[in-house]
Design a protein around this motif. Structure first.
Motif, PDB file in Angstrom:
ATOM      1  N   ASP A  86       0.820  -1.209   0.000  1.00  0.00           N
ATOM      2  CA  ASP A  86       0.000   0.000   0.000  1.00  0.00           C
ATOM      3  C   ASP A  86       0.858   1.265   0.000  1.00  0.00           C
ATOM      4  O   ASP A  86       0.576   2.218  -0.724  1.00  0.00           O
ATOM      5  N   ALA A  87       1.915   1.272   0.807  1.00  0.00           N
ATOM      6  CA  ALA A  87       2.794   2.446   0.871  1.00  0.00           C
ATOM      7  C   ALA A  87       3.528   2.651  -0.456  1.00  0.00           C
ATOM      8  O   ALA A  87       3.699   3.792  -0.905  1.00  0.00           O
ATOM      9  N   LEU A  88       3.943   1.574  -1.091  1.00  0.00           N
ATOM     10  CA  LEU A  88       4.610   1.688  -2.390  1.00  0.00           C
ATOM     11  C   LEU A  88       3.686   2.338  -3.412  1.00  0.00           C
ATOM     12  O   LEU A  88       4.081   3.276  -4.121  1.00  0.00           O
ATOM     13  N   LEU A  89       2.456   1.850  -3.470  1.00  0.00           N
ATOM     14  CA  LEU A  89       1.499   2.389  -4.436  1.00  0.00           C
ATOM     15  C   LEU A  89       1.146   3.843  -4.121  1.00  0.00           C
ATOM     16  O   LEU A  89       1.104   4.688  -5.015  1.00  0.00           O
ATOM     17  N   GLU A  90       0.917   4.145  -2.872  1.00  0.00           N
ATOM     18  CA  GLU A  90       0.553   5.520  -2.497  1.00  0.00           C
ATOM     19  C   GLU A  90       1.672   6.506  -2.784  1.00  0.00           C
ATOM     20  O   GLU A  90       1.415   7.636  -3.202  1.00  0.00           O
ATOM     21  N   SER A 114       2.079  -8.657  -7.420  1.00  0.00           N
ATOM     22  CA  SER A 114       1.089  -9.742  -7.465  1.00  0.00           C
ATOM     23  C   SER A 114      -0.328  -9.195  -7.470  1.00  0.00           C
ATOM     24  O   SER A 114      -1.185  -9.672  -8.228  1.00  0.00           O
ATOM     25  N   ARG A 115      -0.573  -8.200  -6.663  1.00  0.00           N
ATOM     26  CA  ARG A 115      -1.911  -7.596  -6.605  1.00  0.00           C
ATOM     27  C   ARG A 115      -2.292  -6.973  -7.947  1.00  0.00           C
ATOM     28  O   ARG A 115      -3.380  -7.204  -8.469  1.00  0.00           O
ATOM     29  N   GLY A 136      -7.618   6.262 -18.362  1.00  0.00           N
ATOM     30  CA  GLY A 136      -7.828   6.483 -16.941  1.00  0.00           C
ATOM     31  C   GLY A 136      -6.695   7.229 -16.275  1.00  0.00           C
ATOM     32  O   GLY A 136      -5.832   7.824 -16.919  1.00  0.00           O
ATOM     33  N   ASP A 137      -6.712   7.168 -14.931  1.00  0.00           N
ATOM     34  CA  ASP A 137      -5.733   7.893 -14.140  1.00  0.00           C
ATOM     35  C   ASP A 137      -5.318   7.030 -12.951  1.00  0.00           C
ATOM     36  O   ASP A 137      -5.637   5.844 -12.891  1.00  0.00           O
ATOM     37  N   THR A 143      -7.430  -0.814  -8.929  1.00  0.00           N
ATOM     38  CA  THR A 143      -8.855  -1.166  -8.980  1.00  0.00           C
ATOM     39  C   THR A 143      -9.254  -1.731 -10.331  1.00  0.00           C
ATOM     40  O   THR A 143     -10.266  -2.406 -10.446  1.00  0.00           O
ATOM     41  N   THR A 144      -8.450  -1.451 -11.351  1.00  0.00           N
ATOM     42  CA  THR A 144      -8.710  -1.921 -12.715  1.00  0.00           C
ATOM     43  C   THR A 144      -7.481  -2.679 -13.201  1.00  0.00           C
ATOM     44  O   THR A 144      -6.347  -2.222 -12.989  1.00  0.00           O
ATOM     45  N   ALA A 145      -7.691  -3.804 -13.844  1.00  0.00           N
ATOM     46  CA  ALA A 145      -6.559  -4.572 -14.377  1.00  0.00           C
ATOM     47  C   ALA A 145      -5.797  -3.727 -15.399  1.00  0.00           C
ATOM     48  O   ALA A 145      -6.390  -2.978 -16.166  1.00  0.00           O
TER      49      ALA A 145
END
Length: 154
Positions: A86-90, A114-115, A136-137, A143-145
């Motif tokens: 989560d921290a990596l993505l944020e 993996s997610r 998209g953004d 949330t979207t593949a």
């Protein structure tokens, strides 16, 4: 378009057992693989606007090889050291850039890849995962593949 490039740092040196984990450098293999993987990503058209890296020596050294090949500055982010998925993505999302590369550590890196890939992916050292969403953004990331996913390994 959003392109997220996730790279696990190259192989580190464990020779000095007394060295703090944060200070471990790359070993000979890591010093060879980091620029080779950067060239491999570049051949696939990867050229991030923003390159973020953990402050750990092994991650910064890996990121420096990519920064040189991509001709982009790297930015050290203390929160990327041993960060979870989560921290990596944020941290990537917070840049607001369309093409972002993050160099960091496992297990967070494998968890995030993996997610996003919607399958189990083991990010070995020097591995690079390239995700592309053509529409998209950043709200769609996670949330979207992705429209495209490629895993580069040494």
């Amino acid at each position: 378009m959003i392109q997220l490039i996730l790279a696990r740092h190259a192989k580190s040196d464990w020779a000095d057992e007394g060295l703090d984990d944060h200070e471990r450098p790359l070993n000979d293999r890591g010093r060879r693989e980091a620029p080779a993987m950067a060239r491999s990503a570049l051949r696939r058209g990867v050229r991030p606007e923003v390159l973020l890296t953990s402050t750990a020596v092994r991650a910064r050294s890996t990121a420096a090889a990519f920064a040189e090949e991509f001709e982009v500055d790297m930015t050290e982010q203390p929160e990327l050291y041993l960060a979870d998925a989560d921290a990596l993505l944020e941290t990537a999302r917070a840049t607001g850039a369309h093409e972002v590369m993050v160099v960091a550590h496992d297990p967070g890196m494998s968890e995030l890849v993996s997610r996003l890939a919607e399958r189990d992916v083991r990010m070995v050292t020097s591995a690079v995962a390239i995700f592309t969403w053509h529409e998209g953004d950043w709200n769609d990331v996670g949330t979207t593949a992705p429209d495209e996913f490629e895993l580069l390994t040494p």
